[in-house]
Design a protein around this motif. Sequence first.
Motif, mmCIF file in Angstrom:
data_model
loop_
_atom_site.group_PDB
_atom_site.id
_atom_site.type_symbol
_atom_site.label_atom_id
_atom_site.label_comp_id
_atom_site.label_asym_id
_atom_site.label_seq_id
_atom_site.Cartn_x
_atom_site.Cartn_y
_atom_site.Cartn_z
ATOM 1 N N ALA A 264 22.189 30.977 -31.474
ATOM 2 C CA ALA A 264 22.570 32.142 -32.269
ATOM 3 C C ALA A 264 23.499 31.799 -33.421
ATOM 4 C CB ALA A 264 23.254 33.177 -31.369
ATOM 5 N N SER B 113 22.179 29.823 -25.551
ATOM 6 C CA SER B 113 21.993 31.068 -26.302
ATOM 7 C C SER B 113 22.987 31.151 -27.450
ATOM 8 C CB SER B 113 22.166 32.276 -25.381
ATOM 9 O OG SER B 113 21.119 32.363 -24.441
ATOM 10 N N VAL C 211 20.552 38.441 -35.694
ATOM 11 C CA VAL C 211 20.207 37.688 -34.485
ATOM 12 C C VAL C 211 19.782 38.667 -33.393
ATOM 13 C CG1 VAL C 211 20.971 36.029 -32.746
ATOM 14 C CG2 VAL C 211 21.933 35.926 -35.053
ATOM 15 N N ILE D 169 18.798 38.566 -29.426
ATOM 16 C CA ILE D 169 18.780 37.741 -28.219
ATOM 17 C C ILE D 169 18.115 38.542 -27.109
ATOM 18 C CG2 ILE D 169 20.125 36.398 -26.569
ATOM 19 C CD1 ILE D 169 22.299 36.094 -28.651
ATOM 20 N N VAL E 23 24.366 41.086 -34.288
ATOM 21 C CA VAL E 23 23.640 40.482 -33.184
ATOM 22 C C VAL E 23 23.341 41.546 -32.135
ATOM 23 C CG1 VAL E 23 23.646 38.706 -31.394
ATOM 24 C CG2 VAL E 23 24.869 38.306 -33.538
#
Length: 286
Positions: free
Chosen positions: A238, A234, A85, A87, A6
């Motif tokens: 995720a 969030s 992922v 973000i 991530v």
Amino acid sequence: MQDKTVLITGANDGIGRATAERLAEKGYHLVLACRDETKAQRTADELVRQTGNELIDTIPLDLADLSSVRAASELFLAEHPRLDVLINNAGVYSDKLTLTQDGYELQFGVNHLGHFLLTLNLLPAMQCSNLCTRVINVSSALHAKAGIDFGNLRGERGAQAYDGGKAYAQSKLANVLFTKELDRRHGTELTTNCLHPGVVGTSLANKHGKLLTKTIWSLYKPFARTPKRGADTSVYLASSPEVREVSGRYFNPSQCLVKPSPTACNEQLAGRLWDYSEEAVRDYLL
């Protein structure tokens, strides 16, 4: 979850930091992409101590400088085989007209354009993932108060005509439009969603705001959502299996699907913004 990587922008403070901590607890391999390398490494070290998760890396990323975005993209791709992922969390607010390194209005440049370039450059790592790749854009309910003024994205109207609140709302509208257009163009390869985290007590308005803005925000902050609560949606987008196949949607602070503004649903506007953004970052695409 140690097989999932991530990347979180702006992960050393506020919502980004809270998001990183909670995903670290879940065992994800985190990459903290931050402008201040010292703060990023300090955050990474603290998260390792707090969570016991040693899979936390950092990369330098200044979203106000497209050359920095390209360099961060190259560094990530060189060190990580895939990205599960992404973000796009980092954000900035300013009361006065300020331009990025490349001459764009700061809030549009950081909140949208830098993330647009980062996402496009990291597509190869996301497309090669054998799991469902997720792109998450942190927007705001304030997007509903905005349009896109293509004639003023470089501050062409001057400092006296500048309205920081309108510029912020415009950048958050751009986040939603980008989400929907990315889904239309790459929806078979990844999912992309955006969210309103709520009014969260971060330092967002304290960094580039005027004295009055800073004072009002400091008085309000104790009554706002905590960064930990602001990270709820969030983290949900995720990690939750519930949204594994959901894409092109907008979520509220309670993790509920809601409809964004009619302007945010305008496909022609989304396509025009994409074309504008692509031309703006063309020299920095990998």
